[in-house]
Design a protein around this motif. Structure first.
Motif, short mmCIF file in Angstrom:
data_model
loop_
_atom_site.label_atom_id
_atom_site.label_comp_id
_atom_site.label_asym_id
_atom_site.label_seq_id
_atom_site.Cartn_x
_atom_site.Cartn_y
_atom_site.Cartn_z
N ASP A 183 1.65 -2.52 -9.37
CA ASP A 183 0.20 -2.64 -9.25
C ASP A 183 -0.25 -2.71 -7.80
N ARG A 184 0.51 -3.41 -6.96
CA ARG A 184 0.14 -3.51 -5.54
C ARG A 184 0.24 -2.17 -4.85
N LEU A 185 1.26 -1.39 -5.21
CA LEU A 185 1.42 -0.06 -4.63
C LEU A 185 0.28 0.85 -5.05
N LYS A 186 -0.09 0.78 -6.31
CA LYS A 186 -1.21 1.59 -6.81
C LYS A 186 -2.51 1.21 -6.10
N GLN A 187 -2.71 -0.08 -5.88
CA GLN A 187 -3.91 -0.54 -5.18
C GLN A 187 -3.93 -0.03 -3.74
N ARG A 188 -2.79 -0.06 -3.09
CA ARG A 188 -2.71 0.45 -1.71
C ARG A 188 -2.99 1.94 -1.67
N ALA A 223 -6.55 6.35 -0.33
CA ALA A 223 -7.26 7.56 -0.76
C ALA A 223 -8.75 7.43 -0.46
N ALA A 224 -9.31 6.26 -0.73
CA ALA A 224 -10.74 6.05 -0.47
C ALA A 224 -11.03 6.14 1.02
N THR A 225 -10.12 5.61 1.83
CA THR A 225 -10.28 5.67 3.28
C THR A 225 -10.33 7.11 3.77
N HIS A 226 -9.51 7.97 3.16
CA HIS A 226 -9.47 9.37 3.56
C HIS A 226 -10.45 10.24 2.78
N GLY A 227 -11.21 9.63 1.88
CA GLY A 227 -12.23 10.36 1.14
C GLY A 227 -11.68 11.36 0.14
N ARG A 228 -10.61 11.01 -0.54
CA ARG A 228 -10.06 11.91 -1.54
C ARG A 228 -9.53 11.12 -2.73
N SER A 229 -9.12 11.83 -3.76
CA SER A 229 -8.63 11.19 -4.97
C SER A 229 -7.23 10.62 -4.73
N MET A 230 -6.82 9.73 -5.63
CA MET A 230 -5.47 9.17 -5.52
C MET A 230 -4.43 10.28 -5.67
N GLU A 231 -4.70 11.24 -6.53
CA GLU A 231 -3.76 12.35 -6.73
C GLU A 231 -3.63 13.19 -5.46
N ASP A 232 -4.75 13.49 -4.82
CA ASP A 232 -4.70 14.24 -3.56
C ASP A 232 -3.97 13.46 -2.48
N GLU A 233 -4.21 12.16 -2.44
CA GLU A 233 -3.55 11.32 -1.43
C GLU A 233 -2.05 11.28 -1.66
N ALA A 234 -1.63 11.11 -2.91
CA ALA A 234 -0.20 11.08 -3.24
C ALA A 234 0.44 12.42 -2.90
N ARG A 235 -0.25 13.51 -3.17
CA ARG A 235 0.25 14.85 -2.85
C ARG A 235 0.45 15.00 -1.34
N ASP A 236 -0.52 14.50 -0.56
CA ASP A 236 -0.42 14.60 0.89
C ASP A 236 0.72 13.73 1.43
N ILE A 237 0.89 12.54 0.87
CA ILE A 237 1.99 11.66 1.29
C ILE A 237 3.33 12.34 1.03
N LEU A 238 3.50 12.93 -0.15
CA LEU A 238 4.76 13.61 -0.48
C LEU A 238 4.99 14.80 0.45
N LYS A 239 3.95 15.58 0.68
CA LYS A 239 4.08 16.76 1.54
C LYS A 239 4.48 16.35 2.95
N THR A 240 3.86 15.31 3.48
CA THR A 240 4.17 14.84 4.83
C THR A 240 5.60 14.29 4.92
N ALA A 241 5.98 13.50 3.94
CA ALA A 241 7.32 12.89 3.95
C ALA A 241 8.41 13.94 3.83
N LEU A 242 8.19 14.95 3.01
CA LEU A 242 9.23 15.94 2.78
C LEU A 242 9.24 17.04 3.84
N ALA A 243 8.22 17.11 4.67
CA ALA A 243 8.17 18.11 5.74
C ALA A 243 9.04 17.69 6.92
N GLN A 244 9.37 16.42 7.03
CA GLN A 244 10.17 15.93 8.14
C GLN A 244 11.62 16.34 7.95
N GLN A 245 12.25 16.75 9.05
CA GLN A 245 13.65 17.15 9.01
C GLN A 245 14.52 15.91 8.94
N GLU A 246 15.44 15.90 8.01
CA GLU A 246 16.40 14.80 7.94
C GLU A 246 17.57 15.13 8.84
#
Length: 83
Positions: free
Chosen positions: A11-16, A21-44
């Motif tokens: 629940d705390r993670l969902k709230q964060r 998402a609200a801070t960036h002016g988008r839906s939770m789904e769009d925010e989660a998509r952006d987080i995944l895209k950013t995290a997976l774009a980094q070279q390991e």
């Protein structure tokens, strides 16, 4: 496009996520998509040899010459027999 469902989110993670998402002016789904895209774009960086990594990091600092003590002859083995 594929879709994905994520269950059992804390629940705390969902709230964060909701706040972020609200801070960036988008839906939770769009925010989660952006987080995944950013995290997976980094070279390991592949895991390497720990000793070689330490050596490469410390080599520019220079080395230290240690004086090795002279070797002594092997001592006689102890006698544990009861005489």
């Amino acid at each position: 496009m594929a879709s994905m469902t994520i269950r059992n989110i804390d629940d705390r993670l969902k709230q964060r996520l909701r706040i972020r998402a609200a801070t960036h002016g988008r839906s939770m789904e769009d925010e989660a998509r952006d987080i995944l895209k950013t995290a997976l774009a980094q070279q390991e960086t592949p895991a390497g040899n720990l000793a070689a990594t330490i050596r490469a990091r410390l080599q520019p600092l220079g080395g230290v010459e240690l004086e090795l003590p002279a070797r002594e002859p092997i001592r006689e083995a102890l006698d544990f027999s009861a005489s």
